[in-house]
Scaffold this motif. Structure first.
Motif, PDB file in Angstrom:
ATOM      1  N   ARG A 216       0.817  -1.222   0.000  1.00  0.00           N
ATOM      2  CA  ARG A 216       0.000   0.000   0.000  1.00  0.00           C
ATOM      3  C   ARG A 216       0.845   1.264   0.000  1.00  0.00           C
ATOM      4  NH1 ARG A 216      -2.507   4.211   2.140  1.00  0.00           N
ATOM      5  NH2 ARG A 216      -1.343   4.212   4.096  1.00  0.00           N
ATOM      6  N   VAL A 217       2.075   1.206   0.559  1.00  0.00           N
ATOM      7  CA  VAL A 217       2.953   2.373   0.603  1.00  0.00           C
ATOM      8  C   VAL A 217       4.306   1.982   0.028  1.00  0.00           C
ATOM      9  CG1 VAL A 217       4.041   4.127   2.056  1.00  0.00           C
ATOM     10  CG2 VAL A 217       1.775   3.234   2.669  1.00  0.00           C
ATOM     11  N   LEU A 218       4.825   2.811  -0.864  1.00  0.00           N
ATOM     12  CA  LEU A 218       6.145   2.579  -1.464  1.00  0.00           C
ATOM     13  C   LEU A 218       6.936   3.871  -1.330  1.00  0.00           C
ATOM     14  CD1 LEU A 218       3.728   1.386  -3.647  1.00  0.00           C
ATOM     15  CD2 LEU A 218       5.707  -0.088  -4.099  1.00  0.00           C
ATOM     16  N   PHE A 219       8.175   3.758  -0.860  1.00  0.00           N
ATOM     17  CA  PHE A 219       8.983   4.920  -0.484  1.00  0.00           C
ATOM     18  C   PHE A 219      10.301   4.826  -1.229  1.00  0.00           C
ATOM     19  CE2 PHE A 219      11.465   7.189   2.996  1.00  0.00           C
ATOM     20  CZ  PHE A 219      10.861   8.426   2.793  1.00  0.00           C
ATOM     21  N   ASP A 220      10.516   5.729  -2.211  1.00  0.00           N
ATOM     22  CA  ASP A 220      11.583   5.508  -3.188  1.00  0.00           C
ATOM     23  C   ASP A 220      12.428   6.756  -3.450  1.00  0.00           C
ATOM     24  OD1 ASP A 220      12.903   4.013  -5.368  1.00  0.00           O
ATOM     25  OD2 ASP A 220      11.897   5.474  -6.646  1.00  0.00           O
ATOM     26  N   PRO A 221      13.784   6.629  -3.335  1.00  0.00           N
ATOM     27  CA  PRO A 221      14.657   7.728  -3.691  1.00  0.00           C
ATOM     28  C   PRO A 221      15.414   7.476  -5.002  1.00  0.00           C
ATOM     29  CG  PRO A 221      15.862   6.286  -2.267  1.00  0.00           C
ATOM     30  CD  PRO A 221      14.533   5.608  -2.557  1.00  0.00           C
ATOM     31  N   VAL A 222      15.026   6.420  -5.737  1.00  0.00           N
ATOM     32  CA  VAL A 222      15.801   5.992  -6.901  1.00  0.00           C
ATOM     33  C   VAL A 222      15.219   6.526  -8.194  1.00  0.00           C
ATOM     34  CG1 VAL A 222      16.732   4.021  -8.166  1.00  0.00           C
ATOM     35  CG2 VAL A 222      16.525   3.912  -5.673  1.00  0.00           C
ATOM     36  N   GLY A 223      13.922   6.284  -8.417  1.00  0.00           N
ATOM     37  CA  GLY A 223      13.301   6.692  -9.670  1.00  0.00           C
ATOM     38  C   GLY A 223      13.826   5.860 -10.824  1.00  0.00           C
ATOM     39  N   GLY A 224      13.930   6.456 -12.002  1.00  0.00           N
ATOM     40  CA  GLY A 224      14.495   5.775 -13.151  1.00  0.00           C
ATOM     41  C   GLY A 224      13.724   4.533 -13.574  1.00  0.00           C
ATOM     42  N   ALA A 225      14.467   3.570 -14.133  1.00  0.00           N
ATOM     43  CA  ALA A 225      13.840   2.383 -14.709  1.00  0.00           C
ATOM     44  C   ALA A 225      13.119   1.536 -13.672  1.00  0.00           C
ATOM     45  CB  ALA A 225      14.904   1.550 -15.422  1.00  0.00           C
ATOM     46  N   ALA A 226      13.582   1.558 -12.413  1.00  0.00           N
ATOM     47  CA  ALA A 226      12.991   0.710 -11.382  1.00  0.00           C
ATOM     48  C   ALA A 226      11.603   1.177 -10.958  1.00  0.00           C
ATOM     49  CB  ALA A 226      13.901   0.656 -10.156  1.00  0.00           C
ATOM     50  N   LEU A 227      11.218   2.394 -11.325  1.00  0.00           N
ATOM     51  CA  LEU A 227       9.933   2.923 -10.879  1.00  0.00           C
ATOM     52  C   LEU A 227       8.771   2.100 -11.435  1.00  0.00           C
ATOM     53  CD1 LEU A 227       9.047   5.343  -9.096  1.00  0.00           C
ATOM     54  CD2 LEU A 227       8.548   6.567 -11.215  1.00  0.00           C
ATOM     55  N   ALA A 228       8.920   1.597 -12.652  1.00  0.00           N
ATOM     56  CA  ALA A 228       7.851   0.793 -13.256  1.00  0.00           C
ATOM     57  C   ALA A 228       7.578  -0.458 -12.436  1.00  0.00           C
ATOM     58  CB  ALA A 228       8.229   0.425 -14.689  1.00  0.00           C
ATOM     59  N   GLY A 229       8.642  -1.070 -11.891  1.00  0.00           N
ATOM     60  CA  GLY A 229       8.462  -2.256 -11.071  1.00  0.00           C
ATOM     61  C   GLY A 229       7.716  -1.957  -9.788  1.00  0.00           C
ATOM     62  N   LEU A 230       8.002  -0.821  -9.184  1.00  0.00           N
ATOM     63  CA  LEU A 230       7.288  -0.445  -7.963  1.00  0.00           C
ATOM     64  C   LEU A 230       5.802  -0.264  -8.243  1.00  0.00           C
ATOM     65  CD1 LEU A 230       9.725   2.088  -6.251  1.00  0.00           C
ATOM     66  CD2 LEU A 230       9.472  -0.356  -5.828  1.00  0.00           C
ATOM     67  N   ILE A 231       5.488   0.346  -9.363  1.00  0.00           N
ATOM     68  CA  ILE A 231       4.083   0.532  -9.726  1.00  0.00           C
ATOM     69  C   ILE A 231       3.403  -0.819  -9.930  1.00  0.00           C
ATOM     70  CG2 ILE A 231       2.561   1.397 -11.548  1.00  0.00           C
ATOM     71  CD1 ILE A 231       4.542   3.750 -11.847  1.00  0.00           C
ATOM     72  N   SER A 232       4.109  -1.757 -10.563  1.00  0.00           N
ATOM     73  CA  SER A 232       3.533  -3.083 -10.775  1.00  0.00           C
ATOM     74  C   SER A 232       3.320  -3.829  -9.461  1.00  0.00           C
ATOM     75  CB  SER A 232       4.450  -3.922 -11.680  1.00  0.00           C
ATOM     76  OG  SER A 232       4.551  -3.343 -12.971  1.00  0.00           O
ATOM     77  N   ALA A 233       4.138  -3.518  -8.466  1.00  0.00           N
ATOM     78  CA  ALA A 233       4.043  -4.204  -7.168  1.00  0.00           C
ATOM     79  C   ALA A 233       3.145  -3.470  -6.183  1.00  0.00           C
ATOM     80  CB  ALA A 233       5.444  -4.352  -6.563  1.00  0.00           C
ATOM     81  N   ALA A 234       2.522  -2.391  -6.618  1.00  0.00           N
ATOM     82  CA  ALA A 234       1.681  -1.593  -5.729  1.00  0.00           C
ATOM     83  C   ALA A 234       0.283  -2.183  -5.624  1.00  0.00           C
ATOM     84  CB  ALA A 234       1.600  -0.155  -6.245  1.00  0.00           C
ATOM     85  N   ALA A 235      -0.311  -2.012  -4.470  1.00  0.00           N
ATOM     86  CA  ALA A 235      -1.688  -2.458  -4.248  1.00  0.00           C
ATOM     87  C   ALA A 235      -2.667  -1.441  -4.837  1.00  0.00           C
ATOM     88  CB  ALA A 235      -1.947  -2.609  -2.751  1.00  0.00           C
ATOM     89  N   ASP A 247      18.714   7.520  -9.947  1.00  0.00           N
ATOM     90  CA  ASP A 247      18.809   7.059 -11.331  1.00  0.00           C
ATOM     91  C   ASP A 247      18.122   8.100 -12.211  1.00  0.00           C
ATOM     92  OD1 ASP A 247      18.722   5.835 -13.794  1.00  0.00           O
ATOM     93  OD2 ASP A 247      17.663   4.034 -13.118  1.00  0.00           O
ATOM     94  N   PHE A 248      18.929   8.781 -13.039  1.00  0.00           N
ATOM     95  CA  PHE A 248      18.388   9.851 -13.872  1.00  0.00           C
ATOM     96  C   PHE A 248      17.798   9.341 -15.184  1.00  0.00           C
ATOM     97  CE2 PHE A 248      20.995  12.166 -10.910  1.00  0.00           C
ATOM     98  CZ  PHE A 248      20.320  13.371 -10.734  1.00  0.00           C
ATOM     99  N   THR A 249      17.743   8.018 -15.364  1.00  0.00           N
ATOM    100  CA  THR A 249      17.100   7.453 -16.543  1.00  0.00           C
ATOM    101  C   THR A 249      15.617   7.810 -16.520  1.00  0.00           C
ATOM    102  OG1 THR A 249      18.610   5.570 -16.475  1.00  0.00           O
ATOM    103  CG2 THR A 249      16.619   5.326 -17.821  1.00  0.00           C
ATOM    104  N   PRO A 250      15.053   8.277 -17.645  1.00  0.00           N
ATOM    105  CA  PRO A 250      13.614   8.594 -17.651  1.00  0.00           C
ATOM    106  C   PRO A 250      12.780   7.379 -17.256  1.00  0.00           C
ATOM    107  CG  PRO A 250      14.673   9.490 -19.606  1.00  0.00           C
ATOM    108  CD  PRO A 250      15.698   8.625 -18.937  1.00  0.00           C
ATOM    109  N   ALA A 251      11.812   7.601 -16.399  1.00  0.00           N
ATOM    110  CA  ALA A 251      10.963   6.515 -15.918  1.00  0.00           C
ATOM    111  C   ALA A 251       9.805   6.269 -16.882  1.00  0.00           C
ATOM    112  CB  ALA A 251      10.416   6.849 -14.538  1.00  0.00           C
ATOM    113  N   THR A 252       9.487   4.995 -17.089  1.00  0.00           N
ATOM    114  CA  THR A 252       8.331   4.610 -17.892  1.00  0.00           C
ATOM    115  C   THR A 252       7.204   4.216 -16.953  1.00  0.00           C
ATOM    116  OG1 THR A 252       9.745   3.785 -19.678  1.00  0.00           O
ATOM    117  CG2 THR A 252       7.457   3.028 -19.645  1.00  0.00           C
TER     118      THR A 252
END
Length: 338
Positions: A216-235, A247-252
């Motif tokens: 239910r809560v996700l707390f992230d200082p990374v951003g970048g490519a890994a952000l898509a995975g957090l969204i997929s793992a969100a409730a 990570d300055f890579t643009p997030a999808t």
């Protein structure tokens, strides 16, 4: 005269210099502090490299966190007195108030008499990490008992603070770290589970640990490519707080996930609490102070460096090998109590 850390060009730790400058004076509404310890933050590194979002005015000082002893107070300051042990809560303009010097001035409304339980090194390790974690997890996401909180970069000082803050609110924590090398230390720090992001399927593991519901809560200082995975793992109805960009890579971002899961994605910086509503910052300070007094919040220090090795402390900060806070002690006799 006094010494302060400055840099005359952007770059790595090698651009830092300890230079003599005139000792500052406390103006109206300010406190002059003789420093005993500095806390280092990733923001210090980004600022030095010109990636913080606020351009340094060269030559520039830096640093958000300091603990020390009041040397003098400016006109109108009545809450502090000479000789008092204090620390500084980040919430001010870094360009106007760099904190990494032997003698520094800070706005009085961001100075606190830190809890007596803390040494100077611990006090310099407290406010940025715990205020950031409180702001994201409690003030914004309303973390509550029964929640699962996913914490990226969990071995950082803010990550460890987030584990403690989430547990204090009755939530379970899933700590994310790059490899399994820090797994046991994160479990020892209170994480309920640890996922090594370069060794495991992050989404699958989070779903497995939450019985398929997601966090239910996700707390992230990374951003970048890994952000898509957090969204997929969100409730469904999850709250994703992004408080940094390692990570300055643009997030999808999957717009379909945003719609179907009714997600809230919120950028957050600790300055928000101070600039938007001073009452929010006061509530954060009170929450952290009570947690320290109760013993629920205990600052984790990775390593304390002497002043002579301040540049090496920055190298340690950028190594990503730390677990907890990196501190510079200005005491000639080493770490001291507050």
């Amino acid at each position: 005269m006094t010494r302060t850390v400055r840099f005359h060009e952007l770059g790595g730790p090698d651009v830092l210099r300890l230079e003599e400058v005139p000792e500052p004076r406390a103006k109206a509404g300010e406190v002059l502090i003789h420093a005993r310890a500095w806390g280092l933050n990733r923001a210090d590194s980004l600022f030095r490299q010109g990636q913080y979002g606020v351009a340094p005015a060269l030559p520039s000082g830096l640093g958000f966190e300091v603990a020390g002893v009041v040397a003098a107070v400016g006109e109108g300051v009545t809450d502090f007195h000479a000789g008092q042990a204090v620390s500084v809560v980040p919430g001010f303009d870094l360009l106007s108030y760099p904190m990494h010097g032997e003698s520094v001035v800070a706005p009085a409304n961001f100075v606190v008499a830190h809890p007596k339980e803390l040494s100077f090194e611990q006090a310099a390790s407290t406010w940025m990490q715990y205020i950031t974690a409180y702001g994201g997890l409690v003030d914004l996401a309303n973390t509550r008992p029964g929640d699962t909180v996913v914490i990226s970069a969990a071995s950082s000082s803010v990550g460890l603070a987030a584990i403690q803050i989430a547990r204090r609110e009755g939530a379970k924590t899933i700590a994310l770290t790059r490899t399994s090398a820090k797994r046991q230390r994160l479990l020892d720090a209170g994480a309920d589970a640890v996922v090594a992001t370069t060794e495991e399927d992050v989404v699958a593991r989070i779903l497995e640990l939450t019985d398929g519901r997601g966090a239910r809560v996700l707390f992230d200082p990374v951003g970048g490519a890994a952000l898509a995975g957090l969204i997929s793992a969100a409730a469904t109805g999850a709250f994703l707080v992004v408080y940094g960009v390692l990570d300055f890579t643009p997030a999808t971002v999957s717009v379909l996930d945003l719609l179907l899961k009714r997600l809230t994605i919120r950028g957050f910086g600790v300055m928000e609490l101070a600039l938007d509503d001073p009452g929010r910052l006061a509530a954060a300070v009170d929450h952290v102070r009570k947690g320290i007094t109760d013993g629920d919040l205990v600052p984790v220090i990775d390593q304390v460096f002497p002043l002579a090795d301040f540049a090496e402390a920055h190298r340690r900060l950028e190594s990503n090998g730390q677990v907890g806070k990196i501190v510079v002690s200005l005491s000639p006799d080493g770490p001291t109590a507050g």
